[in-house]
Motif scaffolding. Structure first.
Motif, PDB file in Angstrom:
ATOM      1  N   SER A 117      -6.078 -10.042   6.596  1.00 34.34           N
ATOM      2  CA  SER A 117      -5.628  -9.565   7.042  1.00 34.34           C
ATOM      3  C   SER A 117      -4.082  -8.948   5.660  1.00 34.34           C
ATOM      4  N   ALA A 118      -3.904  -7.140   6.239  1.00 33.76           N
ATOM      5  CA  ALA A 118      -2.741  -6.995   5.381  1.00 33.76           C
ATOM      6  C   ALA A 118      -2.189  -5.551   5.706  1.00 33.76           C
ATOM      7  N   ALA A 126      -9.556   5.455   1.033  1.00 36.57           N
ATOM      8  CA  ALA A 126      -8.887   4.210   0.945  1.00 36.57           C
ATOM      9  C   ALA A 126      -8.771   3.748  -0.228  1.00 36.57           C
ATOM     10  N   VAL A 127      -7.771   2.495  -0.523  1.00 34.98           N
ATOM     11  CA  VAL A 127      -7.283   2.063  -1.864  1.00 34.98           C
ATOM     12  C   VAL A 127      -6.736   0.421  -1.261  1.00 34.98           C
ATOM     13  N   VAL A 128      -7.091  -0.545  -1.857  1.00 43.22           N
ATOM     14  CA  VAL A 128      -6.401  -1.823  -1.882  1.00 43.22           C
ATOM     15  C   VAL A 128      -5.367  -2.193  -3.319  1.00 43.22           C
ATOM     16  N   ILE A 129      -4.382  -2.377  -2.510  1.00 44.24           N
ATOM     17  CA  ILE A 129      -3.367  -2.218  -3.573  1.00 44.24           C
ATOM     18  C   ILE A 129      -2.741  -4.237  -4.230  1.00 44.24           C
ATOM     19  N   ARG A 131     -14.036   0.376   6.670  1.00 48.51           N
ATOM     20  CA  ARG A 131     -14.225  -0.231   5.705  1.00 48.51           C
ATOM     21  C   ARG A 131     -13.637  -1.728   5.730  1.00 48.51           C
ATOM     22  N   ILE A 132     -11.774  -0.983   5.675  1.00 54.02           N
ATOM     23  CA  ILE A 132     -10.571  -2.394   5.971  1.00 54.02           C
ATOM     24  C   ILE A 132     -10.964  -2.888   6.076  1.00 54.02           C
ATOM     25  N   ALA A 133     -11.746  -3.290   7.514  1.00 58.08           N
ATOM     26  CA  ALA A 133     -12.041  -4.040   8.614  1.00 58.08           C
ATOM     27  C   ALA A 133     -13.044  -5.242   7.685  1.00 58.08           C
ATOM     28  N   TYR A 174      -3.232  -2.412   2.044  1.00 59.28           N
ATOM     29  CA  TYR A 174      -4.702  -1.197   1.714  1.00 59.28           C
ATOM     30  C   TYR A 174      -3.786  -0.066   2.450  1.00 59.28           C
ATOM     31  N   ALA A 175      -3.965   1.244   1.500  1.00 54.77           N
ATOM     32  CA  ALA A 175      -3.185   2.394   1.810  1.00 54.77           C
ATOM     33  C   ALA A 175      -4.493   3.333   2.006  1.00 54.77           C
ATOM     34  N   ILE A 176      -4.416   4.813   2.751  1.00 52.84           N
ATOM     35  CA  ILE A 176      -4.459   5.180   2.763  1.00 52.84           C
ATOM     36  C   ILE A 176      -4.802   7.200   3.670  1.00 52.84           C
ATOM     37  N   GLY A 177      -5.287   7.572   1.981  1.00 56.18           N
ATOM     38  CA  GLY A 177      -4.653   8.682   1.780  1.00 56.18           C
ATOM     39  C   GLY A 177      -4.489  10.422   2.890  1.00 56.18           C
TER      40      GLY A 177
END
Length: 242
Positions: A32-33, A221-224, A22-24, A4-7
């Motif tokens: 988890s990551a 937030a994005v998921v890669i 939201r990530i949770a 996950y990454a947040i700007g």
């Protein structure tokens, strides 16, 4: 494997906490990551102190978080070390306390009021006293890059053609050109912020996730997964294609 990454956060604690929720929820479905925060924790927004507190508290309880150094974080740390020093990436006509930079709002979040209207030396003394030593140490020690799988995470970008281990800190936290217009493959997907745009955008060789929270836009937030990217929204994952 996913990450996950947040700007760029810029003092928007409320938005940051919503994205962590939201990530949770996404982690509950997909596992988890690590969560990478791309830098610029402070400046312009209303609660830079709260953002730093939130992230430090997460580290203290063992969260799998990465927090990278942005140019605004570096300017803040430099000001607290030597208020007369000029960040080498900042144009000479500006200082961290210039209205365009947001340092005044950051100091206000620590209880230092009217920073843009006061003599510099006594203001700096008050600021140093107001910012906890733990916050200063946290900001100064932030790393400038993180690599996982097929992605390299940095705040601003990289100098094209230069190996990651040979990049300068100033480039990693400040660069725009020639990085933004370079179309070559960098050996990994470069995930960055720093250059404000409307929505997370995949350019094939890089992914910009600074969706202008500093200027009234949303924090994103994005998921890669490999080089596949998904925007994490209230409705769930939405694929972002090059």
């Amino acid at each position: 494997m996913h990450t996950y990454a947040i700007g760029d956060i810029h003092g928007h604690l409320d938005q940051l906490m919503r994205l962590h929720d939201r990530i949770a929820a996404d982690q509950a479905r997909h596992g988890s990551a690590p969560i990478v925060h791309i830098g610029d924790l402070v400046d312009r927004g209303p609660d830079s102190r709260g953002v730093v507190d939130f992230l430090m508290t997460g580290f203290a309880r063992g969260e799998d978080w990465v927090v990278l150094k942005g140019n605004h974080d570096r300017m803040f740390a430099l000001y607290l070390t030597d208020y007369t020093a000029q960040d080498p990436g900042l144009r000479s006509e500006f200082s961290w306390l210039h209205p365009r930079l947001g340092g005044v709002q950051t100091l206000a979040s620590y209880g230092v009021k009217n920073a843009g209207e006061r003599p510099l030396a006594p203001l700096a003394r008050e600021a140093i006293a107001a910012v906890p030593a733990s916050h200063r140490a946290f900001l100064a020690a932030l790393p400038t890059s993180y690599q996982r799988g097929d992605a390299i995470f940095v705040h601003a970008g990289i100098r094209p053609g230069v190996a990651l281990q040979d990049q300068t800190e100033t480039d990693l936290v400040w660069i725009r050109e020639p990085f933004l217009s370079d179309t070559r493959d960098h050996g990994a997907l470069v995930v960055h912020g720093h250059t404000a745009i409307d929505t997370p955008t995949h350019y094939g060789n890089r992914l910009n996730i600074d969706s202008s929270a500093a200027y009234g836009g949303p924090l994103s937030a994005v998921v890669i997964e490999g080089r596949d990217v998904f925007h994490l929204t209230e409705a769930g994952r939405i694929a972002i294609h090059p």
